[in-house]
Design an enzyme around this catalytic site. Structure first.
Site, PDB file in Angstrom:
ATOM      1  N   GLU A  21       0.817  -1.227   0.000  1.00 31.46           N
ATOM      2  CA  GLU A  21       0.000   0.000   0.000  1.00 31.46           C
ATOM      3  C   GLU A  21       0.842   1.265   0.000  1.00 31.46           C
ATOM      4  O   GLU A  21       0.497   2.274   0.600  1.00 31.46           O
ATOM      5  CB  GLU A  21      -0.974   0.013   1.192  1.00 31.46           C
ATOM      6  N   GLY A  22       1.968   1.212  -0.701  1.00 29.24           N
ATOM      7  CA  GLY A  22       2.908   2.326  -0.736  1.00 29.24           C
ATOM      8  C   GLY A  22       3.937   2.157   0.360  1.00 29.24           C
ATOM      9  O   GLY A  22       3.603   2.196   1.543  1.00 29.24           O
TER      10      GLY A  22
END
Length: 606
Positions: A450-451
């Site tokens: 998620e980053g």
């Protein structure tokens, strides 16, 4: 000792009701005016029961079994996972924060976040499957065509169907501008926005499994006329099972063999002219997907919080059971921690200062981070439900600012704090039977997906602070300084007020210096990486300022607690954070002020 979980319900309710005073805020929102603290507490109590009784027994076995693929290539989850998911759906848990118009319960995201923390603590691998439901729901509700909303939203809200987010490709990880999955208009399929999607995706959590009859994939892709880079990304809704009941032309081509979360099916997916529908406008898919990604980033931050809580409470219990040597401690500490008449000459390792440091650090961080994460969820609630438009706008700015901090800081401490907890177990922590080594393995991924946390730091500094000249940051710091002012009214809270004011001042000064350094076109052209060199330190500096706020707000709320021993212990843990944890911020702010220092080039070994 056995690996066990006691939901921190008292602290959760303390944060929600006393620190954040959420029930008072709910009264301002028409749809929540009938929601009170006791009802919320009952929901948390039942969530704790489900997590401990249904999910915890499947955690170790799911890790040992992992996911498999059957003869047809279909993915099978570990034994017990499908039955647990059916119980989850029957309990109405997927619908908790969703709108009643789609069959949801319409409750605050804050309550959903607290329930999710407990589910993750007991079984992160299982929780990964329903984790993306709310983000998918928000994305489809906000951007999909009415026909697709009518077809799938109620099924997602109920949990009858699950969702997956298909972003990553072998050559396109953090740089989504490199993705090559293609989508072409589908004239043979009579529906507005119909597409045929072709391409390969990797690292797709829950891309295939046996928990639900259908899985709705949200797939980033490119249309034939797409401009290059991220400006040309579109979003497609691609179901595993089509409305006519036929299987779509998509398949799982492999399962990743991972360090942790073995019970979560991390799939390589192939879409071979799969039927789908455009979500949102052409070439605007990244903006639509961010609704799902931002929800996922809050949830990933909760993963770090949950692991820290789980590892910390088990390490604490073990430290009181394990007898080793006689500790050199002050008499009042011995009197507080060692029962009178103890027969053994050895002391519990919990008495030893080194272990007290390790355990107090984990406790202080866990409790402060719960305040920060729950505040982020509360801001999202206010941003979408408060009747005052100005307050909604302000709350969403704060939520955007807090999200990268929650994702990066909580996942970092989820892993490193669990490592500290493992150290308390000594050699027993390194073996499977204890349970903490699985928690450590499972926690590591949250710093990546998620980053990555490095990308969160860049997002915070460049897109959330520098882009608006620090206006959103100023709103946040105003709120934090208001807490310092409240603490100054009580002499006993003076150390908390002083620390919080000092950290707010450090944040303002470092931000101003950084803006001055990066504002002129000449300096930026000569040193384009200046802000990037210190982005990680900036995030950690701001994180410590938020810790200072959480310590102060918790200590002030504790003065209103009727249970004096509990309140005193809470205040002492918060004071430990002020005295022993906050000084680390000086290192990070020093580096931010030293932004002009060069970062050498790397050289490959000969």
């Amino acid at each position: 000792m056995s690996w066990d979980y006691r939901a921190p319900l008292r602290d959760m309710r303390f944060v929600i009701e006393q620190v954040l005073q959420a029930p008072r805020g709910w009264q301002a929102c028409p749809e929540w005016q009938e929601l009170d603290a006791e009802t919320a507490g009952a929901i948390l109590q039942e969530g704790a029961r489900f997590a401990r009784e249904v999910l915890l027994p499947l955690n170790a076995s799911g890790d040992a079994q992992g996911c498999t693929r059957g003869p047809s290539g279909a993915v099978r989850t570990p034994e017990g996972f499908p039955a647990a998911y059916r119980a989850f759906v029957e309990g109405g848990w997927p619908a908790l924060p969703c709108a009643p118009e789609w069959g949801g319960q319409g409750l605050p995201l804050l309550l959903d976040a607290a329930v999710r923390e407990m589910l993750i603590a007991c079984n992160q691998a299982w929780e990964m499957y329903p984790d993306l439901l709310h983000g998918a729901y928000e994305t489809i509700k906000g951007h999909a065509r009415p026909a697709q909303q009518d077809w799938c939203l109620a099924k997602l809200v109920s949990g009858e169907w699950l969702a997956a987010m298909a972003l990553t490709e072998p050559q396109a990880g953090s740089d989504l501008g490199l993705l090559s999955t293609r989508a072409v208009p589908d004239a043979s399929f009579e529906a507005d926005g119909a597409l045929r999607v072709t391409g390969d995706k990797i690292f797709i959590s829950g891309g295939d499994h046996d928990l639900s009859d259908n899985i709705i994939h949200l797939v980033l892709c490119r249309l034939p006329d797409a401009p290059p880079g991220t400006r040309g990304i579109s979003l497609a809704l691609v179901p595993k099972v089509l409305p006519d009941g036929q299987l779509n032309t998509m398949s799982c081509t492999g399962l990743e063999h991972k360090m942790g979360i073995h019970g979560s099916a991390t799939c390589a997916m192939r879409y071979e002219g799969a039927h789908g529908w455009l979500v949102g406008a052409p070439h605007k898919g990244l903006g639509a997907m961010f609704l799902m990604m931002n929800s996922a980033r809050l949830h990933v931050g909760l993963q770090g919080l949950a692991h820290l809580e789980m590892a910390g409470q088990n390490a604490l219990r073990y430290a009181f059971e394990r007898l080793q040597m006689r500790a050199a401690v002050r008499p009042e500490i011995r009197a507080a921690m060692r029962p009178e008449g103890a027969k053994s000459a050895a002391d519990p390792i919990a008495l030893h200062p080194a272990m007290r440091h390790a355990l107090l650090k984990v406790q202080a961080l866990t409790e402060a981070q719960r305040v920060i994460a729950y505040r982020a969820a509360q801001c999202i609630d206010e941003g979408h439900h408060h009747p005052d438009a100005a307050l909604r706008e302000r709350a969403l700015k704060l939520a955007a600012l807090l999200t990268p901090v929650v994702k990066a800081a909580l996942t970092h401490n989820g892993f490193h704090g669990t490592s500290d907890a493992l150290q308390v177990f000594g050699g027993y922590g390194f073996v499977v039977e204890t349970g903490v080594e699985q928690s450590l393995r499972d926690a590591r991924i949250a710093m990546i997906y998620e980053g990555t946390n490095e990308i969160q730091a860049i997002d915070l500094l460049q897109r959330k602070v520098l882009v608006d000249g620090g206006l959103a940051l100023g709103l946040l710091l105003d709120d934090l300084e208001a807490e310092a002012q409240c603490c100054e009214a009580a002499p006993a809270l003076a150390p908390f007020a002083q620390a919080l004011r000092a950290h707010c001042q450090h944040t303002r000064a470092a931000t101003a210096a950084l803006m001055e350094r990066t504002s002129t076109s000449t300096s930026t052209a000569a040193d384009p990486e200046a802000a990037l060199r210190v982005a990680d330190d900036y995030l950690w500096g701001l994180t410590h300022t938020l810790y200072a706020w959480a310590f102060a707000a918790s200590a002030r709320a504790a003065t209103q607690e009727p249970d004096t021993p509990w309140a005193q212990a809470k205040t002492e843990r918060m004071r430990y954070g002020v005295d022993w944890l906050l000084p680390m911020a000086q290192v990070h702010w020093h580096r931010v002020h030293a932004v002009a220092l060069p970062l050498p080039a790397l050289a490959l070994p000969e």
